[in-house]
Design a protein around this motif. Structure first.
Motif, PDB file in Angstrom:
ATOM      1  N   GLY A  13     -16.505  85.730-101.347  1.00  0.00           N
ATOM      2  CA  GLY A  13     -16.820  85.406 -99.914  1.00  0.00           C
ATOM      3  C   GLY A  13     -16.723  83.884 -99.255  1.00  0.00           C
ATOM      4  O   GLY A  13     -16.317  83.691 -98.374  1.00  0.00           O
ATOM      5  N   ALA A  14     -17.190  82.974-100.296  1.00  0.00           N
ATOM      6  CA  ALA A  14     -17.270  81.611 -99.874  1.00  0.00           C
ATOM      7  C   ALA A  14     -15.498  81.158 -99.963  1.00  0.00           C
ATOM      8  O   ALA A  14     -15.035  80.514 -98.810  1.00  0.00           O
ATOM      9  CB  ALA A  14     -17.924  80.603-100.914  1.00  0.00           C
ATOM     10  N   ALA A  15     -14.891  81.751-100.792  1.00  0.00           N
ATOM     11  CA  ALA A  15     -13.531  81.229-100.651  1.00  0.00           C
ATOM     12  C   ALA A  15     -12.792  81.894 -99.504  1.00  0.00           C
ATOM     13  O   ALA A  15     -12.011  81.107 -98.671  1.00  0.00           O
ATOM     14  CB  ALA A  15     -12.791  82.019-102.060  1.00  0.00           C
ATOM     15  N   VAL A  16     -13.072  83.137 -99.154  1.00  0.00           N
ATOM     16  CA  VAL A  16     -12.169  83.494 -97.859  1.00  0.00           C
ATOM     17  C   VAL A  16     -12.860  83.220 -96.535  1.00  0.00           C
ATOM     18  O   VAL A  16     -12.156  82.392 -95.476  1.00  0.00           O
ATOM     19  CB  VAL A  16     -12.474  85.085 -97.685  1.00  0.00           C
ATOM     20  N   SER A  17     -14.123  82.845 -96.367  1.00  0.00           N
ATOM     21  CA  SER A  17     -14.857  81.917 -95.263  1.00  0.00           C
ATOM     22  C   SER A  17     -13.971  80.703 -95.099  1.00  0.00           C
ATOM     23  O   SER A  17     -13.702  80.123 -94.332  1.00  0.00           O
ATOM     24  CB  SER A  17     -16.116  81.749 -95.737  1.00  0.00           C
ATOM     25  N   ALA A  18     -13.706  79.959 -96.207  1.00  0.00           N
ATOM     26  CA  ALA A  18     -12.830  78.748 -96.248  1.00  0.00           C
ATOM     27  C   ALA A  18     -11.404  78.987 -95.656  1.00  0.00           C
ATOM     28  O   ALA A  18     -10.996  78.185 -94.686  1.00  0.00           O
ATOM     29  CB  ALA A  18     -12.797  78.223 -97.620  1.00  0.00           C
ATOM     30  N   ALA A  19     -10.862  79.839 -96.414  1.00  0.00           N
ATOM     31  CA  ALA A  19      -9.355  80.404 -95.688  1.00  0.00           C
ATOM     32  C   ALA A  19      -9.620  80.861 -94.448  1.00  0.00           C
ATOM     33  O   ALA A  19      -8.616  80.242 -93.496  1.00  0.00           O
ATOM     34  CB  ALA A  19      -8.883  81.626 -96.452  1.00  0.00           C
ATOM     35  N   LEU A  20     -10.465  81.423 -93.591  1.00  0.00           N
ATOM     36  CA  LEU A  20     -10.451  81.691 -92.350  1.00  0.00           C
ATOM     37  C   LEU A  20     -10.841  80.581 -91.722  1.00  0.00           C
ATOM     38  O   LEU A  20     -10.120  80.380 -90.338  1.00  0.00           O
ATOM     39  CB  LEU A  20     -11.870  82.703 -91.973  1.00  0.00           C
ATOM     40  N   VAL A  21     -11.498  79.481 -92.243  1.00  0.00           N
ATOM     41  CA  VAL A  21     -11.919  78.204 -91.367  1.00  0.00           C
ATOM     42  C   VAL A  21     -10.361  77.695 -91.085  1.00  0.00           C
ATOM     43  O   VAL A  21      -9.838  76.995 -90.218  1.00  0.00           O
ATOM     44  CB  VAL A  21     -12.583  77.244 -91.893  1.00  0.00           C
ATOM     45  N   ARG A  75      -1.501  83.703 -88.950  1.00  0.00           N
ATOM     46  CA  ARG A  75      -2.315  83.243 -87.793  1.00  0.00           C
ATOM     47  C   ARG A  75      -2.072  84.340 -86.797  1.00  0.00           C
ATOM     48  O   ARG A  75      -0.950  84.720 -86.544  1.00  0.00           O
ATOM     49  CB  ARG A  75      -1.896  81.951 -87.408  1.00  0.00           C
ATOM     50  N   PRO A  76      -3.088  84.702 -86.233  1.00  0.00           N
ATOM     51  CA  PRO A  76      -4.470  84.058 -86.189  1.00  0.00           C
ATOM     52  C   PRO A  76      -5.228  85.079 -86.995  1.00  0.00           C
ATOM     53  O   PRO A  76      -5.479  86.502 -86.932  1.00  0.00           O
ATOM     54  CB  PRO A  76      -5.166  84.130 -84.769  1.00  0.00           C
ATOM     55  N   GLY A  77      -5.911  84.837 -87.988  1.00  0.00           N
ATOM     56  CA  GLY A  77      -7.027  85.329 -88.636  1.00  0.00           C
ATOM     57  C   GLY A  77      -6.695  86.159 -89.728  1.00  0.00           C
ATOM     58  O   GLY A  77      -7.631  86.991 -90.394  1.00  0.00           O
ATOM     59  N   LYS A  78      -5.682  86.427 -90.251  1.00  0.00           N
ATOM     60  CA  LYS A  78      -5.146  87.448 -91.216  1.00  0.00           C
ATOM     61  C   LYS A  78      -4.949  86.661 -92.394  1.00  0.00           C
ATOM     62  O   LYS A  78      -4.285  85.676 -92.660  1.00  0.00           O
ATOM     63  CB  LYS A  78      -3.901  88.196 -90.793  1.00  0.00           C
ATOM     64  N   ILE A  79      -5.778  87.152 -93.514  1.00  0.00           N
ATOM     65  CA  ILE A  79      -5.818  86.763 -94.811  1.00  0.00           C
ATOM     66  C   ILE A  79      -5.729  87.648 -96.060  1.00  0.00           C
ATOM     67  O   ILE A  79      -6.114  88.694 -95.614  1.00  0.00           O
ATOM     68  CB  ILE A  79      -7.169  85.677 -95.028  1.00  0.00           C
ATOM     69  N   ARG A  80      -5.152  87.421 -96.955  1.00  0.00           N
ATOM     70  CA  ARG A  80      -5.302  88.138 -98.001  1.00  0.00           C
ATOM     71  C   ARG A  80      -5.333  87.470 -99.277  1.00  0.00           C
ATOM     72  O   ARG A  80      -4.628  86.538 -99.616  1.00  0.00           O
ATOM     73  CB  ARG A  80      -4.082  89.042 -98.448  1.00  0.00           C
ATOM     74  N   PHE A  81      -6.541  87.681-100.103  1.00  0.00           N
ATOM     75  CA  PHE A  81      -6.545  87.040-101.641  1.00  0.00           C
ATOM     76  C   PHE A  81      -6.254  87.986-102.434  1.00  0.00           C
ATOM     77  O   PHE A  81      -6.949  89.146-102.465  1.00  0.00           O
ATOM     78  CB  PHE A  81      -8.042  86.689-101.712  1.00  0.00           C
TER      79      PHE A  81
END
Length: 216
Positions: A13-21, A75-81
């Motif tokens: 969760g912390a990692a993805v929050s960072a990625a979204l920032v 961008r904007p806002g799409k992330i995949r770990f």
């Protein structure tokens, strides 16, 4: 494996929050004395200049436990770990919701981004509640930015590091970030093998629902 999964649950969760920032614009605060306001503006331009990004990541928690995988950002806002083989965890954002999938227990958790503290960063039409400021790093080839929501210290702090690289957007490449939550759990993400601007289809940010629903 159970202990490994527990570690991933704690830090993902912390990692993805960072990625979204990282994927969103920043409102900048006063720069640290050791660096110039030009460095800060350049770092913000570097973030805004990323349309798509693929990179290898290594995630390290405060106990030194390491997990690897591939980060995909659009961008904007799409992330995949996408974590390494054998780790039954996926963290993904489709631009509207952040989803944590644990295939080992068939659990899916979703958070609406626009109704969360991340929403102000992901939606440029909203007021930005987060602030970035330069932090001294002691290396002229590295620029550091600290991001926090001063009105909500419980959200923690994210510190991003950029290295000067001519081929990167705005001449700076995001090399790592560290997130510190309110329980002092520290997670560090290091990136390598950056690939910018490649076509990334939106279905990259979908997932197979382990509860038996259709692909989301």
């Amino acid at each position: 494996m159970n202990s490994l999964i527990s570690k991933v649950r704690l830090v993902a969760g912390a990692a993805v929050s960072a990625a979204l920032v990282v994927s969103a614009p920043l409102t900048v605060a006063a720069p640290a004395a050791a660096q110039s306001s030009g460095d800060l503006a350049q770092a913000v331009s570097a973030l805004r200049g990323i349309s798509t990004l693929r990179a290898n990541f290594v995630q390290t928690d405060r106990n030194g436990k390491r997990l690897g995988g591939v980060l995909t950002l659009k961008r904007p806002g799409k992330i995949r770990f996408q974590y390494e083989k054998g780790v039954p965890i996926l963290v993904v954002s489709d631009g509207s919701a952040l989803t944590f999938v644990d295939y080992s227990v068939r659990q899916v958790q979703r958070w609406p981004i626009r109704n969360s503290p991340l929403g102000a960063l992901l939606d440029p039409n909203r007021d930005v509640m987060k602030y970035g400021k330069l932090v001294p790093v002691g290396n002229p080839n590295v620029v550091g930015i600290e991001v926090r929501d001063k009105s909500h210290p419980e959200y923690g702090v994210i510190t991003m590091m950029f290295v000067r690289k001519a081929s990167a957007p705005a001449g700076l490449e995001l090399s790592s970030w560290a997130s510190l939550d309110s329980q002092n759990n520290r997670t560090v993400i290091n990136l390598s093998g950056h690939q910018y601007g490649a076509a990334v289809p939106d279905n990259t940010f979908r997932y197979n629902d382990p509860r038996g629903a259709a692909r989301r």
